[in-house]
Write a protein that holds these residues in place. Structure first.
Motif, PDB file in Angstrom:
ATOM      1  N   VAL A   1       0.786  -1.698  -0.024  1.00 40.57           N
ATOM      2  CA  VAL A   1       0.079   0.332   0.282  1.00 40.57           C
ATOM      3  C   VAL A   1       0.379   1.325   0.327  1.00 40.57           C
ATOM      4  CG1 VAL A   1      -1.991   1.237   0.845  1.00 40.57           C
ATOM      5  CG2 VAL A   1      -1.729  -1.385   0.731  1.00 40.57           C
ATOM      6  N   ASP A   2       1.800   1.289   0.939  1.00 42.13           N
ATOM      7  CA  ASP A   2       2.523   2.636   1.167  1.00 42.13           C
ATOM      8  C   ASP A   2       3.313   3.095   0.021  1.00 42.13           C
ATOM      9  OD1 ASP A   2       1.692   3.350   3.571  1.00 42.13           O
ATOM     10  OD2 ASP A   2       3.159   1.793   4.482  1.00 42.13           O
TER      11      ASP A   2
ATOM     12  N   LEU B   1       1.938   7.617  -6.543  1.00 40.57           N
ATOM     13  CA  LEU B   1       1.600   9.825  -6.703  1.00 40.57           C
ATOM     14  C   LEU B   1       2.357  10.714  -6.560  1.00 40.57           C
ATOM     15  CD1 LEU B   1      -1.364   7.881  -4.608  1.00 40.57           C
ATOM     16  CD2 LEU B   1      -1.330   8.703  -7.403  1.00 40.57           C
ATOM     17  N   GLY B   2       3.071  10.652  -5.857  1.00 42.48           N
ATOM     18  CA  GLY B   2       4.022  12.011  -5.311  1.00 42.48           C
ATOM     19  C   GLY B   2       4.399  13.272  -6.280  1.00 42.48           C
TER      20      GLY B   2
ATOM     21  N   ASP C   1      -6.682   3.735  -9.212  1.00 45.66           N
ATOM     22  CA  ASP C   1      -7.326   2.324 -10.389  1.00 45.66           C
ATOM     23  C   ASP C   1      -6.457   1.386  -9.070  1.00 45.66           C
ATOM     24  OD1 ASP C   1      -9.076   1.084 -12.029  1.00 45.66           O
ATOM     25  OD2 ASP C   1      -7.820  -0.552 -12.673  1.00 45.66           O
ATOM     26  N   THR C   2      -5.364   0.952  -9.108  1.00 46.40           N
ATOM     27  CA  THR C   2      -4.713   0.015  -8.095  1.00 46.40           C
ATOM     28  C   THR C   2      -5.228   0.528  -6.656  1.00 46.40           C
ATOM     29  OG1 THR C   2      -3.426  -0.161 -10.005  1.00 46.40           O
ATOM     30  CG2 THR C   2      -2.785  -0.957  -7.647  1.00 46.40           C
ATOM     31  N   LEU C   3      -5.517   1.721  -6.210  1.00 51.81           N
ATOM     32  CA  LEU C   3      -5.167   1.657  -5.600  1.00 51.81           C
ATOM     33  C   LEU C   3      -6.343   1.411  -5.216  1.00 51.81           C
ATOM     34  CD1 LEU C   3      -3.661   5.125  -4.206  1.00 51.81           C
ATOM     35  CD2 LEU C   3      -3.023   2.752  -3.572  1.00 51.81           C
TER      36      LEU C   3
ATOM     37  N   ARG D   1      -6.003   6.106   4.946  1.00 50.62           N
ATOM     38  CA  ARG D   1      -4.808   6.502   3.529  1.00 50.62           C
ATOM     39  C   ARG D   1      -5.737   6.267   2.657  1.00 50.62           C
ATOM     40  NH1 ARG D   1       0.769   4.807   4.131  1.00 50.62           N
ATOM     41  NH2 ARG D   1       0.178   7.174   2.921  1.00 50.62           N
ATOM     42  N   LEU D   2      -6.222   5.550   2.152  1.00 52.48           N
ATOM     43  CA  LEU D   2      -7.084   6.117   0.594  1.00 52.48           C
ATOM     44  C   LEU D   2      -8.432   7.044   0.470  1.00 52.48           C
ATOM     45  CD1 LEU D   2      -7.943   2.565  -0.248  1.00 52.48           C
ATOM     46  CD2 LEU D   2      -5.418   3.423  -0.769  1.00 52.48           C
TER      47      LEU D   2
END
Length: 336
Positions: A112-113, A119-120, A133-135, A151-152
């Protein structure tokens, strides 16, 4: 001479056929295939340009990956992602991350992290949408993890102000999919009505995008709200007025989703009283919703007409007087 020859043959034979305990131990060679991650790393390192790398990734996507190898493969993909400058290759890697996260027996909480960190610095809107979409896939795989869901949600809120409709769509889908039902409060975001400040509910954030300039985003906002309802969150009655306005939207997908939203609210708040526009009179919400949805049966889009017809049959709390009056005026007059 013959005896001497026999003796020599015997000696030579004895050298070949020795007693077992005197034999030197033999080692068996066992050939093993390289791991999936090692093989992928080798292929990507051999790529001389982005076209080659993309070809290797396409070939890799056709091969199954065992659950125990998924994390290693994802690490290799992420390593190459940060080195890659071509958008199409990063887009494919982002797609593979989502695909691998669905592998049976693999829990994506360990990545996850890493995925969020990608994305940053991402500048491509298309790649950003694919990473979201993966998240979304990860969020659906980890429904029992409040920390991951929070977090999401925070990441979705942060990126909702993106100029690309695809990114806003995925953010809204994330909010609908993982927005907390039990603890629905999140930090404020920039974007429509950002001057409100403070802490705002997921529903309020989503409803702001009912007025988005892109019809695809308006549709996504309505569907996200409907998903919150399906997951057990009670939709606020204030959404009713906004949903009613969207019944006259220019885009048929928006009108169809608005019909569903109006129906949901009519089931949640049937006895609530709402004003009749251009009048001092008031009416039960379920009666008002029935009248509005009846009007949609004459919509120019067959998809909207079908949606309206489906929902009308399940509105059982409509008063009999209003039911007869509405059907006579709205439906029978047009003979449709």
């Amino acid at each position: 001479m013959a005896a001497h020859l026999k003796k020599r043959v015997y000696e030579e034979f004895s050298k070949v056929v020795q007693i077992p305990h005197e034999e030197a131990p033999t080692k068996k060679l066992r050939l093993s295939k390289p791991s999936k991650s090692a093989a992928l790393h080798i292929d990507l390192c051999k790529a001389t340009n982005s076209t080659d790398a993309l070809q290797h990734l396409l070939q890799f996507a056709r091969k199954p990956v065992e659950a125990e190898s998924v994390e290693g493969v994802i690490r290799i993909l992420l390593e190459h992602y940060y080195k890659e400058t071509d958008n199409s290759v990063r887009l494919k890697i982002a797609s593979l991350l989502g695909l691998l996260s669905k592998t049976n027996g693999f829990s994506p909480d360990c990545i996850v992290d890493d995925v969020i960190n990608t994305l940053g610095n991402e500048k491509s809107h298309q790649v950003l949408a694919q990473l979201l979409d993966t998240l979304l896939v990860i969020g659906t795989q980890l429904p029992e993890s409040p920390a991951v869901r929070r977090r999401l949600v925070e990441m979705a809120c942060k990126l909702l102000s993106d100029t690309y409709f695809g990114v806003r769509n995925k953010c809204l889908q994330l909010l609908g999919c993982v927005g907390m039902v039990d603890t629905p409060l999140v930090k404020d975001i920039e974007g429509p009505s950002s001057s409100l400040g403070g802490v705002r509910e997921v529903q309020n954030i989503i409803s702001n995008y009912f007025a988005d300039q892109d019809p695809r985003v308006r549709t996504a906002a309505l569907k996200a709200m409907l998903q919150l309802h399906e997951r057990g969150m009670k939709i606020h009655q204030i959404i009713y007025e906004q949903a009613c306005r969207l019944l006259s939207d220019d885009y048929e997908q928006v009108r169809s989703a608005a019909v569903q939203m109006v129906w949901v609210l009519s089931q949640l708040y049937p006895e609530s009283i709402v004003p009749i526009p251009s009048s001092n009179e008031e009416i039960r919400l379920v009666d008002d919703a029935f009248g509005k949805i009846s009007h949609m049966v004459s919509d120019g889009s067959w998809m909207v007409r079908v949606q309206a017809a489906k929902t009308l049959g399940s509105m059982l709390q409509v008063s009999s007087h209003f039911l007869e009056q509405t059907l006579d005026k709205k439906l029978m007059s047009d003979l449709r």
